[in-house]
Design a protein around this motif. Structure first.
Motif, short mmCIF file in Angstrom:
data_model
loop_
_atom_site.label_atom_id
_atom_site.label_comp_id
_atom_site.label_asym_id
_atom_site.label_seq_id
_atom_site.Cartn_x
_atom_site.Cartn_y
_atom_site.Cartn_z
N THR A 2 0.91 -1.29 -0.02
CA THR A 2 0.08 0.05 -0.07
C THR A 2 0.90 1.15 0.03
O THR A 2 0.46 2.24 -0.54
CB THR A 2 -1.02 -0.08 1.21
N THR A 3 1.97 1.12 0.61
CA THR A 3 2.91 2.42 0.49
C THR A 3 3.35 2.66 -1.05
O THR A 3 3.33 4.02 -1.26
CB THR A 3 4.08 2.13 1.47
N ILE A 4 3.75 1.63 -1.41
CA ILE A 4 4.23 1.95 -2.86
C ILE A 4 3.01 2.14 -3.61
O ILE A 4 3.34 3.02 -4.80
CB ILE A 4 4.62 0.46 -3.25
N LEU A 5 1.88 1.78 -3.36
CA LEU A 5 0.65 2.28 -4.16
C LEU A 5 0.46 3.64 -4.05
O LEU A 5 0.25 4.49 -4.83
CB LEU A 5 -0.48 1.37 -3.83
N TRP A 6 0.47 4.02 -2.72
CA TRP A 6 0.34 5.46 -2.41
C TRP A 6 1.47 6.27 -2.99
O TRP A 6 1.08 7.62 -3.46
CB TRP A 6 0.38 5.95 -0.85
N ILE A 7 2.74 5.94 -3.02
CA ILE A 7 3.85 6.65 -3.81
C ILE A 7 3.52 6.80 -5.07
O ILE A 7 3.57 7.72 -5.65
CB ILE A 7 5.10 6.01 -3.58
N VAL A 8 3.01 5.84 -5.85
CA VAL A 8 2.84 5.85 -7.25
C VAL A 8 1.72 6.50 -7.29
O VAL A 8 1.88 7.54 -8.47
CB VAL A 8 2.55 4.43 -7.68
N LEU A 9 0.52 6.44 -6.66
CA LEU A 9 -0.52 7.62 -6.78
C LEU A 9 -0.14 8.96 -6.69
O LEU A 9 -0.68 9.71 -7.23
CB LEU A 9 -1.54 6.98 -5.88
N GLY A 10 0.74 9.25 -5.74
CA GLY A 10 1.01 10.56 -5.30
C GLY A 10 2.01 11.18 -6.56
O GLY A 10 1.91 12.51 -6.98
N ALA A 11 2.82 10.06 -7.12
CA ALA A 11 3.60 10.61 -8.35
C ALA A 11 2.88 11.01 -9.49
O ALA A 11 3.14 11.97 -10.22
CB ALA A 11 4.61 9.84 -8.61
N VAL A 12 1.73 10.24 -9.86
CA VAL A 12 0.78 10.57 -10.95
C VAL A 12 0.13 11.75 -10.70
O VAL A 12 0.02 12.50 -11.60
CB VAL A 12 -0.06 9.11 -10.97
N LEU A 13 -0.54 11.81 -9.61
CA LEU A 13 -1.01 13.33 -9.17
C LEU A 13 -0.18 14.19 -9.24
O LEU A 13 -0.71 15.40 -9.76
CB LEU A 13 -1.70 13.04 -7.79
N LEU A 14 0.98 14.30 -8.63
CA LEU A 14 1.92 15.35 -8.81
C LEU A 14 2.36 15.54 -10.19
O LEU A 14 2.20 16.72 -10.53
CB LEU A 14 3.39 14.90 -8.09
N GLY A 15 2.40 14.72 -11.31
CA GLY A 15 2.64 14.79 -12.59
C GLY A 15 1.60 15.63 -13.33
O GLY A 15 1.63 16.33 -14.12
N ALA A 16 0.35 15.14 -12.88
CA ALA A 16 -0.87 15.61 -13.53
C ALA A 16 -1.19 17.21 -13.00
O ALA A 16 -1.48 17.94 -13.76
CB ALA A 16 -2.15 14.86 -13.14
N LEU A 17 -0.82 17.53 -11.69
CA LEU A 17 -1.02 18.72 -11.30
C LEU A 17 0.04 19.38 -11.79
O LEU A 17 -0.37 20.84 -12.19
CB LEU A 17 -0.74 18.71 -9.58
N GLN A 18 1.30 19.30 -12.22
CA GLN A 18 2.34 20.07 -12.70
C GLN A 18 1.95 20.33 -14.33
O GLN A 18 2.21 21.43 -14.66
CB GLN A 18 3.66 19.39 -12.69
N ALA A 19 1.44 19.43 -14.83
CA ALA A 19 0.97 19.56 -16.28
C ALA A 19 -0.14 20.49 -16.43
O ALA A 19 -0.29 21.32 -17.26
CB ALA A 19 0.83 18.18 -17.08
N GLY A 20 -1.18 20.39 -15.28
CA GLY A 20 -2.21 21.29 -15.36
C GLY A 20 -1.92 22.76 -14.99
O GLY A 20 -2.15 23.83 -15.83
N LEU A 21 -0.69 22.91 -14.18
CA LEU A 21 -0.27 24.36 -13.82
C LEU A 21 0.47 24.79 -15.17
O LEU A 21 0.22 26.12 -15.18
CB LEU A 21 0.63 24.13 -12.69
N ARG A 22 1.14 24.12 -15.69
CA ARG A 22 1.95 24.28 -16.97
C ARG A 22 0.84 24.78 -17.98
O ARG A 22 1.04 26.17 -18.62
CB ARG A 22 2.71 23.54 -17.59
N GLN A 23 -0.08 24.33 -18.12
CA GLN A 23 -1.30 24.83 -19.19
C GLN A 23 -1.92 26.04 -18.79
O GLN A 23 -2.22 27.02 -19.56
CB GLN A 23 -2.01 23.74 -19.34
N LEU A 24 -2.05 26.20 -17.32
CA LEU A 24 -2.86 27.35 -16.89
C LEU A 24 -1.94 28.42 -16.99
O LEU A 24 -2.48 29.70 -16.83
CB LEU A 24 -3.40 26.76 -15.53
N ARG A 25 -0.58 28.33 -16.66
CA ARG A 25 0.23 29.55 -16.40
C ARG A 25 0.09 30.21 -17.87
O ARG A 25 0.25 29.74 -18.92
CB ARG A 25 1.79 28.93 -16.27
N MET A 26 0.51 31.57 -17.66
CA MET A 26 0.28 32.63 -18.77
C MET A 26 1.46 32.27 -19.57
O MET A 26 2.69 32.36 -19.00
CB MET A 26 0.21 33.91 -18.35
N PRO A 27 1.44 32.29 -21.01
CA PRO A 27 2.85 32.27 -21.53
C PRO A 27 3.59 33.66 -21.49
O PRO A 27 2.88 34.63 -21.34
CB PRO A 27 2.45 31.81 -23.25
#
Length: 171
Positions: A2-27
């Motif tokens: 479960t710890t590994i699952l939470w780490i993988v899930l956290g990494a996926v969510l962090l990646g998605a969050l970073q991608a979303g922020l990059r798209q939202l950020r003004m060029p």
């Protein structure tokens, strides 16, 4: 596990969050004109606020204005030359024939032309009478002849006497 699952899930969510922020950020603002001219991406201003196109347009206008001034000056010079040629042609066409060569001398700042005789009609026409010419002062032309031409005839050629130096100031 479960710890590994939470780490993988956290990494996926962090990646998605970073991608979303990059798209939202003004060029970042970039200038297409400066980018085209320099060959590198130029940021910090837009083409609407860029001074480059205005400066380039002013330089082109300055070059065009200088070219127009040069063209105008050349046209004025050509007109002046044509005018001088026409005046010289008129002068030579109206010359009177010299019947007797006199003298051309100076006295102080005056040129004295004495003893010259000219026909009464222009050079190409035979005349029955002649006119004696004498002038004191600063004559510019005498019956279509310049002071320099009469002086050269009186001396038999070109020289460097006072008459030549004083005659230069007549023009």
């Amino acid at each position: 596990m479960t710890t590994i699952l939470w780490i993988v899930l956290g990494a996926v969510l962090l990646g998605a969050l970073q991608a979303g922020l990059r798209q939202l950020r003004m060029p970042e603002a970039s200038c297409s004109w400066c980018t085209r001219v320099s060959g590198h991406t130029v940021t910090g201003h837009t083409v609407d606020t860029c001074q480059g196109p205005r400066i380039a347009e002013q330089q082109r206008a300055d070059i065009d204005a200088a070219h127009q001034r040069d063209l105008k000056r050349c046209a004025e010079q050509l007109t002046e030359r044509a005018s001088r040629r026409e005046a010289e042609k008129t002068r030579t066409d109206t010359r009177l024939r010299i019947e007797h060569i006199g003298t051309v001398t100076t006295r102080g700042h005056e040129i004295h032309i004495t003893g010259w005789q000219f026909s009464a009609l222009p050079y190409g026409v035979k005349a029955a009478s002649s006119q004696t010419f004498g002038h004191r002062g600063r004559p510019e032309q005498t019956y279509g002849w310049s002071v320099q031409e009469l002086h050269a005839m009186a001396h038999g050629g070109a020289c460097r006497c006072d008459v030549v130096r004083l005659a230069r100031t007549l023009h």
